[in-house]
Write an enzyme that holds these catalytic residues in place. Structure first.
Site, PDB file in Angstrom:
ATOM      1  N   HIS A 136       0.810  -1.234   0.000  1.00 36.61           N
ATOM      2  CA  HIS A 136       0.000   0.000   0.000  1.00 36.61           C
ATOM      3  C   HIS A 136       0.838   1.277   0.000  1.00 36.61           C
ATOM      4  CE1 HIS A 136      -3.599  -2.300   0.509  1.00 36.61           C
ATOM      5  NE2 HIS A 136      -3.290  -2.726   1.717  1.00 36.61           N
TER       6      HIS A 136
HETATM    7 ZN   LIG Z   1      -4.315  -6.849   3.274  1.00 28.91          ZN
END
Ligand SMILES: [Zn+2]
Length: 387
Positions: A136
């Site tokens: 992320h």
């Molecule tokens: Zn995850």
């Protein structure tokens, strides 16, 4: 000379790092995983080697991250908070300021990078870094418990060496940071299988995000409806992933192996058992001779550890045996006491939920076959949506 070395990166120190007592991300999963490998005799083969992660050279952060973001990560590492950090995602509830955070991230990223270089140099066939997988992290923004994107950095280094890299992300969450890194780049085939952004962070990763410019058709998202089980997931995987990776012919295949797609995960809502992980990992292993696997999410510590042990066994092509079976009269003991076996019982959804999940998966597969397969020279035999 070719080698069949299987490398596991592991460090007790990294597994002891703490994001804060109320934070869901528990690096200690790696330690439980490591104990399972010993218990089930999965780390004693002659071609297996354990390596301790070494810090990534800080200059390599610039392969993906911006200079200003790196400057703030250094302040964060010293435990200092400045208000402008929030503009870069640092100091939020998900991504707190914790002293030593950059050191932790550099160790984790160093292992992924070193593993990638070993694969590129023909010094390993399989590498697993359970401390990595921070998919992320953006170039200038920390999010989803991720600060340094070890995957984007290592893949960038590999494409600079002229390698073709495929990336398959089976974490429950969309691999948004890796998608962003290579969205316009056809040298990297990025595939993410995840719970739909309609019900889960990072609220994106829809099927029509297919890359742009040069990278059109080289970014593939397979979002699943919340509740999706093994049968539906594996049918979509089989229809899409092996044909695309085979057509792409990568030199190295990255796998982000988050354990949070498991049905017992407290943050995500997919219904996979360990069977999906084993089946997917075996299939991926057969598609590329060089595999760089990382950890990722996974918020049920014991289930994640079990899934990773099965992942490691699948990648190494070994069967597990229980080193302690029978020694204590069949009683379970120790931190893995909740796990009677690493493998889960079969699980299937039914009724309207099953119908809805299957319909959505069929829609996604048909879209990919229609829009992406032709770019890779693949046929488009569309499956009609069942009643
Ligand atoms: Zn995850």
């Amino acid at each position: 000379m070719e080698t069949n070395q299987h490398i596991l990166f592991y460090s007790d120190a990294l597994a002891s790092f703490n994001y804060g007592s109320n934070h869901p991300f528990k690096p200690a999963r790696a330690k439980v995983f490591y104990e399972l490998l010993n218990r089930y005799s999965l780390i004693f083969e002659e071609n297996q080697r354990i390596m301790v992660p070494q810090k990534l050279d800080e200059t390599l952060l610039r392969l993906f991250h911006t200079a200003e973001y790196i400057r703030l990560l250094k302040l964060c590492n010293a435990g200092e908070f400045t208000i402008n950090m929030l503009d870069f995602g640092i100091g939020s509830g998900d991504n707190p300021v914790v002293a030593g955070m950059l050191d932790f991230a550099l160790d984790a990223a160093g292992a992924t990078y070193e593993g990638a270089m070993m694969l590129a140099g023909g010094r390993a066939a399989v590498v697993f870094n359970p401390h990595g997988g921070f998919h992320h992290a953006r170039s200038d923004f920390a999010e989803g418990f991720c600060y340094v994107n070890d995957i984007a950095i290592a893949i960038t280094a590999l494409i600079h060496q002229g390698k073709r890299v495929a990336y398959c992300d089976i974490d429950a969450h969309h691999g948004n940071g890796v998608q962003e890194a290579f969205y316009e780049d056809r040298r990297v085939l990025t595939i993410s299988l995840h719970e739909s952004g309609e019900s889960l962070y990072p609220w994106g990763g829809f099927v029509d995000e297919t890359g742009s410019g040069d990278g059109k058709g080289f970014n593939v998202n397979i979002p699943f409806h919340a509740g999706t089980d093994d049968a539906i997931y594996l049918a979509a995987f089989d229809a899409v992933v092996p044909p695309l990776i085979s057509a792409f012919r990568p030199d190295i295949l990255f796998i982000e192996c988050g354990g949070d797609a498991h049905k017992d995960d407290p943050l995500a809502h997919l219904n996979l058992t360990s069977r999906s992980y084993e089946t997917v990992l075996k299939a991926l292993k057969s598609l590329c001779p060089r595999i760089m696997a990382t950890g990722g999410g996974g918020y049920d510590v014991h289930k994640t550890a079990a899934v990773w042990a099965l992942t490691w066994a699948a990648l190494c092509g070994i069967k597990m045996t229980d080193a302690f079976a029978g020694l204590v009269g069949g009683m379970m003991y120790g931190p893995e006491a909740r796990i009677s076996s690493l493998e889960d019982a079969p699980f299937r959804i039914s009724g309207p939920e099953e119908k809805q999940c299957r319909k959505e998966a069929d829609r996604v597969v048909d879209y990919i076959k229609k829009e992406i397969f032709p770019i890779h020279g693949l046929g488009t035999d569309l499956k009609s949506v069942p009643e």
